[in-house]
Design a protein around this motif. Structure first.
Motif, short mmCIF file in Angstrom:
data_model
loop_
_atom_site.label_atom_id
_atom_site.label_comp_id
_atom_site.label_asym_id
_atom_site.label_seq_id
_atom_site.Cartn_x
_atom_site.Cartn_y
_atom_site.Cartn_z
N SER A 11 26.16 38.59 76.28
CA SER A 11 27.07 38.35 75.16
C SER A 11 28.30 39.23 75.17
O SER A 11 28.71 39.72 76.18
N TYR A 123 31.66 30.94 55.58
CA TYR A 123 30.68 30.47 54.59
C TYR A 123 31.14 30.77 53.16
O TYR A 123 30.52 30.27 52.21
N ALA A 183 20.58 34.07 68.48
CA ALA A 183 21.93 34.39 67.99
C ALA A 183 22.02 34.03 66.51
O ALA A 183 22.90 33.31 66.07
N ASP A 208 19.06 38.44 67.51
CA ASP A 208 20.51 38.60 67.71
C ASP A 208 20.75 39.88 68.49
O ASP A 208 19.98 40.84 68.42
N GLN A 209 21.89 39.88 69.23
CA GLN A 209 22.19 41.06 70.03
C GLN A 209 22.86 42.17 69.22
O GLN A 209 23.00 43.28 69.70
C1 LIG Z 1 29.20 32.67 65.73
S1 LIG Z 1 27.87 33.73 65.29
C2 LIG Z 1 26.66 32.56 64.80
C3 LIG Z 1 25.64 33.15 63.88
C4 LIG Z 1 24.69 32.12 63.27
N1 LIG Z 1 23.88 31.46 64.28
C5 LIG Z 1 25.45 31.10 62.46
O1 LIG Z 1 25.50 29.93 62.86
O2 LIG Z 1 25.99 31.49 61.41
C6 LIG Z 1 27.36 34.21 66.89
C7 LIG Z 1 26.20 35.21 66.91
O3 LIG Z 1 25.75 35.21 68.27
C8 LIG Z 1 25.35 36.51 68.59
N2 LIG Z 1 25.37 36.54 70.06
C9 LIG Z 1 26.44 36.33 70.87
N3 LIG Z 1 26.06 36.40 72.14
C10 LIG Z 1 24.72 36.64 72.14
C11 LIG Z 1 23.76 36.82 73.15
N4 LIG Z 1 24.11 36.73 74.43
N5 LIG Z 1 22.48 37.06 72.81
C12 LIG Z 1 22.12 37.12 71.49
N6 LIG Z 1 23.00 36.97 70.49
C13 LIG Z 1 24.28 36.73 70.81
C14 LIG Z 1 26.36 37.38 67.91
O4 LIG Z 1 25.86 38.69 67.74
C15 LIG Z 1 26.58 36.64 66.60
O5 LIG Z 1 25.70 37.10 65.59
#
Ligand SMILES: C[S@@+](CC[C@H](N)C(=O)[O-])C[C@H]1O[C@@H](n2cnc3c(N)ncnc32)[C@H](O)[C@@H]1O
Length: 345
Positions: A11, A123, A183, A208-209
């Motif tokens: 990420s 949101y 995520a 989540d990361q």
């Molecule tokens: C656009 S937000 C979406 C959050 C939630 N799923 C939503 O729809 O509201 C993207 C999320 O992906 C997480 N993220 C990005 N790359 C990631 C990875 N490789 N592994 C885990 N989480 C990741 C970020 O930390 C962030 O919280």
């Protein structure tokens, strides 16, 4: 700003890398750059003049977003790569960055694109109200546009779709449904789930990361069946979690950052974690989104856009030969596409 990890799936997304991954075509005609620069300069200068003369912000940004969308769509990706930093350093950014959503996205206080607080602006959550109230009048007017742009409407619909799917799956398996959100961000679909508030979900793992987002979920959902887990696509693919098996696994706001190879590996991994009858759902912004140019420039928020066909290809490559049902469909304004892979009972 954190860089580079997008390619290994850990990420933390660097917009320049997204654009390089997306590029697949021959070199551009040099004359096109001159035309594109001229079109950009005209649009940005008109916007500045409009801001100075008090034109309604909604009209200014709508026209600008459409112009950027057309430039991005009509010109070669390498031309667009040159256009992006020119737009970003234009004085009109001073006006646009008064919008707390545009500014948060551009400044990336968490060090990467698309963090969960950014989504909270979309949101319209109470957590961001102070930031909105302390913005200028102009900033609030621009926010009234950006929070209702097609992309934002689609993201709110995505959250609602996820909550609905969780509830459908939970009602088919009362008391035993196990759900995994990859995520998960702040898991804003959680409070919309009737099954969660009724206590009929056995466990809902939110991975989540970002440790700040994981901490927020742990705090906000304390006492429920939600389990917050700090982990990344990379740690998941590397087998560093013993999460067990699930009835529903989903990833929203993640595939937009994953190149095809990682996208396929992650889909394969998610399908392998499904119980019989289980479903994996992933979402992606589509090439039909019309605010892509504004997002990439003034929000510095580049995404890998995928069509329904490309979503289907990821699904079919990840499940070659397996007996599964794949469905792909667009959200109502077509800015986001969804793909579901369902295992037989
Ligand atoms: C656009 S937000 C979406 C959050 C939630 N799923 C939503 O729809 O509201 C993207 C999320 O992906 C997480 N993220 C990005 N790359 C990631 C990875 N490789 N592994 C885990 N989480 C990741 C970020 O930390 C962030 O919280």
């Amino acid at each position: 700003m954190a860089q580079s990890l997008v390619l290994d799936g850990e990420s933390l997304v660097a917009p320049g890398e997204i654009r390089r991954v997306a590029r697949r075509v021959a070199a551009p005609d040099p004359g096109h750059l001159i035309v594109a620069r001229a079109e950009l300069a005209l649009s940005l200068d008109v916007s500045i003049r409009q801001f100075k003369s008090g034109v309604e912000p909604n009209a200014i940004i709508e026209r600008l977003a459409e112009a950027l969308h057309q430039i991005r769509r009509r010109f070669h990706p390498e031309v667009w790569d040159v256009i992006v930093p020119i737009a970003q350093s234009h004085p009109v950014a001073h006006y646009l960055h008064q919008d707390p959503l545009t500014r948060w996205s551009f400044e990336k206080p968490r060090g990467y694109s698309g963090d969960a607080r950014l989504l909270d602006f979309i949101y319209g959550r109470p957590e961001i109200e102070d930031a909105v109230l302390s913005s200028s009048n102009l900033g609030r007017s621009i926010y009234a546009y950006t929070r209702n742009a097609s992309s934002s409407v689609a993201v709110r619909e995505r959250r609602d779709i996820l909550a609905r799917r969780v509830d459908e799956i939970a009602s088919a398996r009362p008391g035993s449904a196990e759900v995994l959100a990859i995520a998960a961000g702040h898991l804003r679909e959680g409070p919309l789930s009737r099954a969660l508030s009724a206590g009929t979900i056995r466990r809902w793992v939110a991975l989540d990361q970002d440790p700040i987002s994981v901490g927020t979920v742990a705090r906000d959902f304390a006492g429920t069946s939600v389990e917050a887990v700090n982990g990344s696509v990379k740690s998941l693919l590397g087998g560093r979690h013993a999460l067990g098996m699930f009835d529903f696994v989903y990833a929203a706001g993640l595939y937009d950052y994953l190149p095809d190879a990682v996208a396929v590996r992650l889909a394969r991994k998610c399908v392998s974690m499904l119980k019989p009858g289980g479903t994996f759902l992933f979402a992606n912004f589509s090439p039909e989104t019309d605010v892509d140019g504004y997002m990439e420039t003034f929000m510095n928020w580049a995404l890998l856009l995928r069509s329904e066909r490309e979503m289907g290809l990821i699904a079919s490559e990840s499940v070659t030969g397996a007996d599964v049902k794949v469905s792909v469909w667009p959200g109502s304004n077509r800015s986001i596409v969804y793909c579901e892979i369902q295992k037989p009972e």
